[in-house]
Scaffold this active site. Structure first.
Site, mmCIF file in Angstrom:
data_model
loop_
_atom_site.group_PDB
_atom_site.id
_atom_site.type_symbol
_atom_site.label_atom_id
_atom_site.label_comp_id
_atom_site.label_asym_id
_atom_site.label_seq_id
_atom_site.Cartn_x
_atom_site.Cartn_y
_atom_site.Cartn_z
ATOM 1 N N HIS A 139 57.040 26.043 16.045
ATOM 2 C CA HIS A 139 55.691 25.124 15.830
ATOM 3 C C HIS A 139 55.682 24.207 16.506
ATOM 4 O O HIS A 139 56.132 22.899 16.492
ATOM 5 C CB HIS A 139 56.068 24.595 14.305
ATOM 6 C CG HIS A 139 54.989 23.947 13.817
ATOM 7 N ND1 HIS A 139 55.097 22.993 12.494
ATOM 8 C CD2 HIS A 139 53.462 24.063 13.770
ATOM 9 C CE1 HIS A 139 53.912 22.499 12.393
ATOM 10 N NE2 HIS A 139 53.201 23.172 12.818
ATOM 11 N N GLU A 151 58.798 22.102 16.337
ATOM 12 C CA GLU A 151 59.853 22.608 15.209
ATOM 13 C C GLU A 151 60.274 24.026 15.313
ATOM 14 O O GLU A 151 59.339 25.077 15.245
ATOM 15 C CB GLU A 151 58.971 22.309 13.942
ATOM 16 C CG GLU A 151 59.678 22.014 12.635
ATOM 17 C CD GLU A 151 58.789 21.718 11.438
ATOM 18 O OE1 GLU A 151 59.130 21.141 10.508
ATOM 19 O OE2 GLU A 151 57.570 22.077 11.618
#
Length: 295
Positions: A139, A151
């Site tokens: 992410h 992430e």
């Protein structure tokens, strides 16, 4: 890893392609729309021009980055030699499941399949493949070339080797990878989206206006951007989609989207990308408050 395939030439996709290409990776940027590919590469070129103007890179660096990117409309062809595929399509579970089934069939058996989803279960996406141990979340934050965080989300079956490879690869990109587990919203949006939703509720309840709410959070909480302007930047439709995923996942009313957010999305007010959200972007990306709509 040398060959990267990026699915989707939109804001996140072209940013991810830009980031990998600038670090010397060969990138296939894949989209079913030739117009979207052209627009995506033009965006990358403009962003590189800004970096050249600020003397962060040279003109030669810009040309090398663009040379590393190939535009492809055929998914099977685009992923045929990929070491890593990063899917950055629309935040729609059915679409992502369809894409990952195709990726599993068309990409090399040793390729890692990553998704840039901001909220959808990695485990569920991985179940559409025959290699769930090789499916992971990457992410990236928007704008991808600038923001440092990645992430990294482990699905239930994601292997240690795949997780470690993606963590190290993120560092090669100059990012700071942070490993999290697979729960709705992960960490970033599990914390961010309720804050944005509460800011919208505060506006909806007439506690304060758009500028006032954002000013309190910027000057009082040291946020670089107020939550309403940030929601515009993310996309109000995206915010709504993430809140729906979290509400469905937790069955907790604190994740239920504010009626004002629902109405704005239904009215086509998505923020920066539509030209209007909580602010007016008709003339530029600079925010002008839409005062009449909320009075």
């Amino acid at each position: 890893m040398k060959h990267i395939a990026v699915i989707g030439a939109g804001t996140m996709g072209n940013g991810i392609a830009h980031t990998f290409a600038q670090k010397g990776f060969k990138v296939n940027l894949i989209d079913i729309s030739e117009a979207a590919l052209e627009k995506g590469v033009n965006t990358i070129a403009k962003n590189l021009d800004r970096m050249v103007a600020k003397e962060k890179i040279t003109a030669a660096d810009k040309e090398a980055t663009l040379h590393n990117i190939s535009k492809i409309t055929d998914l099977a062809k685009g992923v045929s030699n990929a070491d890593l595929v990063v899917e950055a399509a629309t935040e729609n579970i059915d679409l992502k499941l369809k894409i990952f089934k195709q990726l599993d069939e068309s990409s090399p058996k040793n390729a890692i399949l990553a998704t840039n989803t901001s909220s959808i279960s990695i485990t569920k996406i991985a179940a559409a493949t025959e290699r769930p141990e090789a499916v992971i979340g990457m992410h990236f934050m928007n704008p991808v070339p600038i923001m440092k965080l990645v992430e990294v989300i482990r699905g239930y079956n994601t292997s240690d080797d795949v997780t470690n490879t993606v963590m190290e690869l993120s560092k090669q990109l100059g990012k700071t990878p942070t490993e999290v587990n697979d729960y709705p919203g992960f960490v970033a949006n599990r914390i961010l989206m309720p804050m944005i939703n509460e800011a919208i509720e505060t506006l909806y309840n007439g506690v304060a206006g758009v500028v006032e709410i954002d000013t309190v959070m910027k000057l009082g909480m040291a946020h670089p951007m107020g939550p309403l302007q940030l929601a515009d930047f993310i996309g109000l439709d995206v915010c709504l989609s993430i809140l729906h995923v979290m509400y469905d996942g937790f069955k907790n009313p604190k994740y239920a989207p504010c009626p004002l957010l629902v109405n704005m999305v239904q009215a086509g007010k998505f923020g920066v990308k539509s030209g209007e959200g909580f602010y007016d972007y008709a003339n530029s990306r600079k925010a002008e408050v839409v005062s009449a709509q909320f009075s």
